[in-house]
Each structure stands twice: as C-alpha cells, then as structure tokens.
Design a protein around this motif. Sequence first.
Motif, PDB file in Angstrom:
ATOM      1  N   LEU A 190      51.110  31.090  72.221  1.00 52.62           N
ATOM      2  CA  LEU A 190      50.541  30.015  71.422  1.00 52.62           C
ATOM      3  C   LEU A 190      50.474  28.729  72.219  1.00 52.62           C
ATOM      4  O   LEU A 190      51.348  28.463  73.048  1.00 52.62           O
ATOM      5  CB  LEU A 190      51.400  29.798  70.183  1.00 52.62           C
ATOM      6  N   PRO A 191      49.461  27.908  71.953  1.00 52.49           N
ATOM      7  CA  PRO A 191      49.410  26.610  72.630  1.00 52.49           C
ATOM      8  C   PRO A 191      50.674  25.825  72.294  1.00 52.49           C
ATOM      9  O   PRO A 191      51.118  25.824  71.154  1.00 52.49           O
ATOM     10  CB  PRO A 191      48.176  25.928  72.027  1.00 52.49           C
ATOM     11  N   GLY A 192      51.239  25.181  73.282  1.00 49.80           N
ATOM     12  CA  GLY A 192      52.384  24.334  73.023  1.00 49.80           C
ATOM     13  C   GLY A 192      53.705  25.065  73.041  1.00 49.80           C
ATOM     14  O   GLY A 192      54.748  24.423  73.010  1.00 49.80           O
ATOM     15  N   ASN A 193      53.694  26.399  73.087  1.00 43.47           N
ATOM     16  CA  ASN A 193      55.007  27.035  73.154  1.00 43.47           C
ATOM     17  C   ASN A 193      55.535  26.977  74.579  1.00 43.47           C
ATOM     18  O   ASN A 193      54.806  26.703  75.521  1.00 43.47           O
ATOM     19  CB  ASN A 193      54.988  28.450  72.575  1.00 43.47           C
ATOM     20  N   ILE A 194      56.824  27.181  74.704  1.00 42.30           N
ATOM     21  CA  ILE A 194      57.457  27.064  76.007  1.00 42.30           C
ATOM     22  C   ILE A 194      57.719  28.462  76.533  1.00 42.30           C
ATOM     23  O   ILE A 194      58.070  29.354  75.763  1.00 42.30           O
ATOM     24  CB  ILE A 194      58.773  26.272  75.872  1.00 42.30           C
ATOM     25  N   GLN A 195      57.505  28.671  77.820  1.00 43.27           N
ATOM     26  CA  GLN A 195      57.794  29.977  78.396  1.00 43.27           C
ATOM     27  C   GLN A 195      58.706  29.814  79.589  1.00 43.27           C
ATOM     28  O   GLN A 195      58.403  29.073  80.509  1.00 43.27           O
ATOM     29  CB  GLN A 195      56.498  30.663  78.838  1.00 43.27           C
ATOM     30  N   GLU A 196      59.820  30.480  79.545  1.00 43.96           N
ATOM     31  CA  GLU A 196      60.736  30.445  80.678  1.00 43.96           C
ATOM     32  C   GLU A 196      61.141  31.869  80.995  1.00 43.96           C
ATOM     33  O   GLU A 196      61.327  32.684  80.100  1.00 43.96           O
ATOM     34  CB  GLU A 196      61.987  29.618  80.337  1.00 43.96           C
ATOM     35  N   ASP A 197      61.292  32.153  82.268  1.00 44.47           N
ATOM     36  CA  ASP A 197      61.650  33.506  82.646  1.00 44.47           C
ATOM     37  C   ASP A 197      63.156  33.706  82.682  1.00 44.47           C
ATOM     38  O   ASP A 197      63.649  34.797  82.527  1.00 44.47           O
ATOM     39  CB  ASP A 197      61.049  33.846  84.012  1.00 44.47           C
ATOM     40  N   SER A 198      63.881  32.617  82.880  1.00 36.66           N
ATOM     41  CA  SER A 198      65.304  32.800  83.125  1.00 36.66           C
ATOM     42  C   SER A 198      66.103  32.510  81.865  1.00 36.66           C
ATOM     43  O   SER A 198      65.833  31.565  81.131  1.00 36.66           O
ATOM     44  CB  SER A 198      65.749  31.875  84.237  1.00 36.66           C
ATOM     45  N   SER A 199      67.098  33.354  81.634  1.00 38.81           N
ATOM     46  CA  SER A 199      67.888  33.233  80.421  1.00 38.81           C
ATOM     47  C   SER A 199      68.632  31.916  80.360  1.00 38.81           C
ATOM     48  O   SER A 199      68.782  31.328  79.296  1.00 38.81           O
ATOM     49  CB  SER A 199      68.877  34.382  80.349  1.00 38.81           C
ATOM     50  N   GLY A 200      69.108  31.438  81.509  1.00 41.96           N
ATOM     51  CA  GLY A 200      69.835  30.176  81.531  1.00 41.96           C
ATOM     52  C   GLY A 200      68.982  29.039  81.000  1.00 41.96           C
ATOM     53  O   GLY A 200      69.429  28.226  80.187  1.00 41.96           O
ATOM     54  N   THR A 201      67.726  28.978  81.450  1.00 37.89           N
ATOM     55  CA  THR A 201      66.839  27.908  81.005  1.00 37.89           C
ATOM     56  C   THR A 201      66.499  28.066  79.531  1.00 37.89           C
ATOM     57  O   THR A 201      66.440  27.072  78.798  1.00 37.89           O
ATOM     58  CB  THR A 201      65.556  27.900  81.860  1.00 37.89           C
ATOM     59  N   VAL A 202      66.277  29.298  79.096  1.00 40.32           N
ATOM     60  CA  VAL A 202      65.994  29.530  77.682  1.00 40.32           C
ATOM     61  C   VAL A 202      67.151  29.014  76.835  1.00 40.32           C
ATOM     62  O   VAL A 202      66.962  28.289  75.857  1.00 40.32           O
ATOM     63  CB  VAL A 202      65.747  31.034  77.401  1.00 40.32           C
ATOM     64  N   LYS A 203      68.363  29.340  77.256  1.00 41.40           N
ATOM     65  CA  LYS A 203      69.543  28.916  76.501  1.00 41.40           C
ATOM     66  C   LYS A 203      69.626  27.390  76.438  1.00 41.40           C
ATOM     67  O   LYS A 203      69.830  26.800  75.382  1.00 41.40           O
ATOM     68  CB  LYS A 203      70.803  29.493  77.156  1.00 41.40           C
ATOM     69  N   LYS A 204      69.416  26.778  77.594  1.00 44.05           N
ATOM     70  CA  LYS A 204      69.492  25.312  77.665  1.00 44.05           C
ATOM     71  C   LYS A 204      68.449  24.675  76.742  1.00 44.05           C
ATOM     72  O   LYS A 204      68.756  23.763  75.980  1.00 44.05           O
ATOM     73  CB  LYS A 204      69.261  24.887  79.114  1.00 44.05           C
TER      74      LYS A 204
END
Lengths: 304, 297, 341
Positions: A190-204
């Motif tokens: 979706l437009p505006g959603n955030i995508q991160e590959d690493s679990s650490g960044t997702v958690k943060k």
Amino acid sequence: MKKTMLVMMTMVLALTLAACGSKNGNETSGGGGAEGLSGSILAAGSTAMQPLVEQVANKFMADSKYSGITVQVQGGGSGTGLTQVSEGQADIGNSDIFANEKFKDGDATKAEELVDHQVAVVAMSTVVNKDIAIDNLTKQQLVDIFTGKVTNWKEVGGADAKIVIVNRPSSSGTRKTFEKYGLGTASEDLPGNIQEDSSGTVKKLVGETPGAIGYLALSYLDDSVKKLKLDGVEATPDNVKAGTYPIWAYQHMYTKGEPNEAVKAFLDFMLTDDIQKTDVTELGYIAINEMQVTRDESGKIVKK
Amino acid sequence: MRLSNKQVDRIATGVFYFFAFLIIVILGGLIGYILYRGIGHISFDFLTSPPQTFKVGGGIGPQLFNSLFLLVLTMLITVPIGIGAGIYMAEYSRPGKFTDFIRLVVEVLSSFPSIVVGLFGLLVFVNYFDLKFSLLAGALALTVFNLPLMVRITEQGIRGVPREQKEAGLALGLTRWKTITKVMLPVALPTILTGTILAAGRVFGEAAALLFTAGMSSPRLDFTDWNPFSPVSPLNPLRPAETLAVHIWKINSEGIAPDAAQIAAGASTVLIITVLLFNLGSRWLGRYMYRKLTASK
Amino acid sequence: MKATIEPSTRSSEGANPAAPTPGEAVSQPMNVSSNQSTGGKPSGNKPVARKRSRSGNEWFGKTYTMICVSVLIITIFSIVYFVASKGLATFFVNGVSLKEFLTGVKWAPDGEPQTFGALPFITGSFMTSILAACISAPLAFCAAIFMTELMPKFGKTVMQPVIELLAGIPSVVYGFVGLSVIVPFLRSVFPGQGLGIAAGAIVLSIMILPTITTIATDAMSNLPRGLKEGSYALGATRWQTISRSILPAVLPAMLTGVVLGIARAFGEALAVQMVIGNAPHIPNSLFESASTLTSVITLSMGNTIMGTVQNNVLWSLALMLLTMTFVFIFIVRVLERRSLR
C-alpha cells in the motif's frame, strides 16, 4: 603492444584469482579420516537463521569428536544461500522458505537437486505498538488491514487512530510465511506503508510509531512491542507445537544432493535433543522434534 | 523603508555567521551524540572479546581486527598499482585521446556507487572466481574504490615535484624510471602518504560493498595460529570477515542480544574515533615528514 | 561515496605545506646542472630517455606503469560488462519491456501477474538527492564564505578539519543517527511516520556537505586577488563583494560541487535505506514512505536467487545507477569546460 599487455594482465589476474579459488575449493570438501572427520563446512543464507546456526556451529566445533571440522556461517539472505548451495559454492544453504518457492519456472529443476533438512521451527506473531488497546484480531480483520480495506484502528475495535503498516519487502521469506499461513492471501504494497527487511528495524519502528502493526519472529520479541492473538490463539511455542497457531515456518538447511560425512555430522548434531532443547529453544525457535504436526510445502498439515 | 548598504552588509554577515555556527553545531551535535551514547560502553574487554549471539556482554574484537586487516590487504593491492598508474599519468602519458580516456576512467571509477561495486564483487570475485565471501574478495572490491584515489593522489604528488629536481636527476644520467623512483617519489612521498591515510579512513567505514563481498560473519578465530593457510587463522585471507561497519549494520538490523543497541553505539564510537585518528594521523605525519625532509638537507 | 575524496585531498594538500617546500629546499644545489635539458617537457628529454631505454630498467618502468593503468581499464570495463550483462538480461532473456520498466508505477516482482515498474524508485532517487543538494548547497556556500572571507584562521584550524571528519563518518553511522534522531523528530513535528524522502534528504544533505563545501572553498581561495580587492576599492561592502563578484565567479565550481554531491547522494545505499521507509510507490508527500534505486537493491538482493527474473531486475536497477554515474560525470565535464572558457 598495448593490446598484448592488456591481455597478459587479464590472464595474470584471472590465473591468480583462479588459483586462490581452487585452493579454497579443495579445502572445503570434507573428507572422512580414519579417527574422525575433517574438513570445512560453509553454511550461507538467511540472516535470520545466522545466529542459530552460528551458535550451534560454535558448540559443534568445541566438541572434541568433531575438532577436525571447521564450520563457517554466513548471512547474505535466503536467496543468496540457495544460489550458492545450488552452484556448489556453499555446502549448506540456509533458508526460511521451501526452495521451490524461490526457484520458479525455468529454474525449478535446480530445486529438485537440493535436499531439504529441516532443523527448527520459527513462529511469527502479529505485533502492534503498545498504545493499541486491542489484543486480538481475527484472520479476516488481519487480511483487511494488510490489504488496505481497513485503515483505522476503530474499525477493528480499537481507538480512533490511523493504522501504520510495517511490512516486509515482497521478496522476503518472512512475508511469504505470514501471507501464506496468517492471511491466506497476498498482502498489498500500500502507498505509505513501511517496508523493512530486518527484524530489528521492524521491532524498532513498531515500538516507536503510534498505531503501527507488523509481524516478528518470536525470537525477536521483547516488551517494546505488544503481541496480538490471532483468532483468540496466542503465538506460543505450545500452540505451535500442537498445530493450533498457524503462522510458523520451518528453518531449512539445504544441501546439494546427499551431504558428505562432515556436513552430515553437523546436520545430525543440529538435530540432537541436546541442541534442540537448549540452544534452539533459548534462541526463541521451536524444537523440530517436539512438533506434533508436520506440514508440507503446499501447506497441508498432518498430525504426527 | 530601504535598508542602507551597510545594514544589508551587517545582516548578510550575520547570516553567514549564523550558518557557519549552525554547521559547527550540527557537526558537534552529531559527533557528540555518537560519542555520548557509546563512550560508556567502550572498555578493553569490549574491544577484545568476541561478539555474543544472544547474551549480554559481547565485544567487537574480531570485527576490529578484520577492519584493520582488510585495510592492510586493500592497501597491499592498491598502493603498488595506484602509484604505478599515478606515475604513468604524471610522467609517461602524452596529452591525447588515450590519456583523456584514462582520466575519465579514473573519474568514473571513483564515483561509482559503492553498492554497485559490491554487487560486481559478489558476481565476479565471490561467485565467478569462487573466492566465496572472503577478506580477499572484500579487499578487491575496496580496491575498486581506492585505486582511482591512489592514482589521483600520486599524480598530484608527482606533479608537485619541482621540475628542476627531475631535470637534475635526468642530467645526472639516471634513466627516467630511476629519476622517478629515486628522486621524485621520495619528494612526493609526504603528499602521497597524507592522501593515502585519508583515503584509508574512508575504506575503514565502508559497509555497503562489503555486505556482498567480505560477508556478514566472522568465524571462530584462533589468535595463536598465525599460519595464513589455516582456516581459523586470523591472517587467512580466504576466510569470511565481518568488519566493524558491517557489524554495526548487522546488529542494528538483526541483533537479538539484549544489549544490541549499546553494542551498536559503542561500535559506532570506536569507528568514529578511528576515523578521527586517521585524520589527525595524516596531518601529523605530513608535518613530521616535512620537518624531517627539510632538516635532512 | 567516493566523489568527495578528490576535493578533500586537494585541500589537504593545500593545508599541508610539506608538498612544495621540501622540494624547493633540496633542489637548490641541483639547479646548476638543470640548465642542460631545456624545457623539461617530455619531448625535451626524448633523446636522453631513448638512449637509456635499452637498459632493462627503463623498460621495466614503462611496462610496470602501463600494466597498472591497464588494471584500471580492465576494472571499469569488467564492471560495466558484468553489470550490463546481468541487467540487460531482464529485457532480453526475461522479456520485460523496457517501457514498462521505465514508466510503470507498479512494482510487484512476486505478484500475480508480475509487474516491474521502476518509476517509483527512479523518482525517489532523484527527489531525495536533489532535495539533499538544495539543503546542502546554501549551507556549503555559507561555510565556504565563512572559511575564506570572514574568519580564515578559524576556518582553517577548526572548521575545515571538522568538515573533513564529516566526510569520514561511515554511512552506517549516519543511518543509525538518522533513524534514532531525525525520524522521531520528523514524526513529532509533521504528519506521517517520519520515514520518507524528507528524512532521507536530511541525512544525505549532511553526508554531501563536505563534497560541496570543499569544492566551493577551493574555488574561492583560487580566485584572483584583484577581483575582491577591486570590488572593495570601489567602495563595495562585503556583502556586495560576495554577491556581485565572488558568487558569479565561483558559480560554475559550485555547480560542479552540487552535481558531484547529487551523484554521491544518488548512489548512497545503507543510510538511505534505513530512513526512507521503502514503500514501492511514488509518495504524495515528503513525509510518506518511499523508495530509491539503492534501497530496493539492498532490501531484496539477498532474498532473491541469481538468474531469476526477480534478481535480474535488481541488476537492471544497478545498471541504471551505473548509467547515472556516467551522466553525472558527463554533466561535470560540461560544466568544467564551460567554466574554462
């Protein structure tokens, strides 16, 4: 004159490098000695699996029985791991996804050469920012959120706040697992959603961003984020083992063909009760031999 | 009301002071922030012990060693080639299409995005030459960045040598090559060294290219084994090696140790301090060599 | 990232008196003999050089330096060749249409059907790097004026080393600081999650500040003295001198610096990826999650298998970065040629 020099230089360069390469190649192939195994093993792939494999490798090398074997563990991602094992550069390819989900179409034959060794199970939980009051989502609500039908928390029983999705890139194995077993359908970029590959960044990000929702492997969970139940079932090791919580995946270690003795010794070591009960469990994975169900790559679940 | 020239001047001067001040504040804040967050975590133990996967108290010993060793390897490859090419550009090249072309090559090579070089390294050094993720593959990738800098530094250094000295060498009956190596290179050395150290500082912080070439893991190292062919030896150039910058990236993204954030902060501080030392070192060395050379007359 | 190095080495040379002076000092006694070979141009030395060239020594020198130069050439050709062969496979082997790649806005390499629209990344890259240059260029100009006109001594001893240090800070550290400081700040001040083009541009603007500043400072200190003095002599104030004499004179060099800065920002990967959000869409605002060419490569490269279309298309993006490097260098060349005239 200039041209000859150029050609000469290329050859020198290539030869040196090739020499280095082949020397290394010989070392890697493990040989069975009379009084013990020796050789060096290269396991490459999934960065999420790296801590687990590294930990076990250290124990393995510390064991006097296997002192002749060196295990090297590398990250690089599941795709890199599968590429390298399939081309013979690595002895083991670590992947958090079945190989034939990665090798598609023309490359499907490459997946057939690979032998799957499932060494652990990882479960994933939906996580939200701590200011979200709800603690359960139904599967349908989850689907609505990740496909953009629902954009505000009040539509799923929460306070009036915008939903911020922290997703993974479409190539991610974690996302495929979440979509396949959690949503049952693909999620939308979706437009505006955030995508991160690493679990650490997702958690943060989930921990810091108001209204955020994402998903994490149990090994990464801590109290900076809030775990959500799915259809009333909590993501706990016991629920996964009993087959009542659906979002989990095998951790695969692929070899090309049957493994040689040194590699086999390492893989067997990984599956011993001792390792499964201590390191695997301590790192937040679920011991593979405690699973009461098995699941094949099409998602069919069989009770053991 | 129209402002007089004097007033405009005063305002403009104020603006310049403000922005200059702002930049210094940003910089000071940036460096201060990193140091503040990390300095408390640095100890001898932190600098020497190996990292822990999921327990508290991991260090960055192997990573620090890897960074330094990788730098040495890179320099071993870069310096001879870079100086050679620099000499060619300064002394042997004749103005023309070919020289212009090399100049373009140097310029382009030095502005390639590091990630593209990393991918190239993955394809060619890691896969094609079968070096696997290794120090050597990493060093070769870093060479791609460093080489053009070395060439430029050397060329500038050699061109800075006064013409009389070169002519004196030639007049004494030395060959051109002898003149370059025995007369011009020593004179240019301070410039070359200063530039090299500055360039080295940047190599030290490179991460994007190394993710794909030197790998993201460090095997068990035995610091008593100095045989470069042993797989556990720290000196083995064919082992994978995670450098400090890559380690920061890794624990920021995948770290599951409870003190991952502190380790990242501590490692960042170590990295900054090292780069600072490189900068100061190059200045100091330049001044020292200048004094030594002038005194040796 | 490497584009910065050239100017800063240049300036460090200037800061350090070692280079020219020892030469002069040692050269004194030798001056006597130097009259023999007039000119000192390569052509002037030819007879001497040719006579000695039979000695293997000279041949060695020539061969050796030639080999070194060929390494450079081989390197660049192999980079272009390998990246292009992978990157073009998307179009020739996998049959993705170039038009779709360049103009499509939907990126779903794993979707059904697969679509490969890279336009969001291309716009993302351009927007972040140009915005970064817009923030950085005025700051760099002020810093350069400050260092050359207002307080040269303070500038040389404090500011220049500090700015050089800025160039040496690893990009991972920038990303780390961006994620822990800039993103929360933007999140609390502006609508949105803090991640996005604005965050990326701010981080990049600090990263490219040294590049532009050093080039601007070099250009200002190389201005003919007469230019400034003439202006002051005519009774102009400092501001008038700066805005009417110095600025026009250094503008071409400033532009070169800006382009080099953009080139560096364009290729920066890790720091940007950490703060931009990575949604494969053209964002509606500066504070909405977006992607750049580099961020999508770092994000997906390790997850895809070499030889598959999902992987090849990432190489196409890398090829695009490579092409842009050539374009930026070309622009710099044009600018330099114009300023020479």
